[in-house]
Design a protein around this motif. Structure first.
Motif: not given
Length: 120
Positions: A85-105
């Protein structure tokens, strides 16, 4: 200017290993969660892992970070053809990964991606 740059992808045989790097700039690494995603041809983008100053989420691969180098790593061992696959890194809007860590939005800045191909 916020930037994330991935590197370390390539062609590897099944069972092999790769370490991906995500070099960030324009923000403080310990103030945001960073996620790794991947997208295979014809498939939806999926979350692979996430790390923050407070929590982390790992599956088959190991995520780590170096605040001094402003870099997040994804160590991938025992690779399989389905990891291609193509692998991407991204900055989350919040401080923690949390429960929605795998939601790209939940992520606001993305790198350009690095191709990982697992094939004999």
């Amino acid at each position: 200017q916020v930037q994330l740059v991935e590197s370390g992808g390539g062609l590897v045989q099944p069972g092999g290993s790769l370490r991906l790097s995500c070099a960030v700039s324009g923000f403080t690494l310990d103030s945001y969660a960073i996620g790794w995603f991947r997208q295979a041809p014809g498939k939806k983008r999926e979350g692979v892992s996430c790390i923050s100053s407070y929590d982390s989420v790992e599956g088959r691969f190991t995520i780590s970070r170096d605040n001094y180098r402003n870099t997040v790593y994804l160590q991938m061992n025992s690779l399989k053809p389905e990891d291609t696959a193509v692998y991407y890194c991204a900055r989350k809007r919040l401080l923690r990964c949390g429960s929605w860590w795998n939601d790209a939005t939940e992520y606001d800045y993305w790198g350009q991606g690095t191709q990982v191909t697992v094939s004999s």
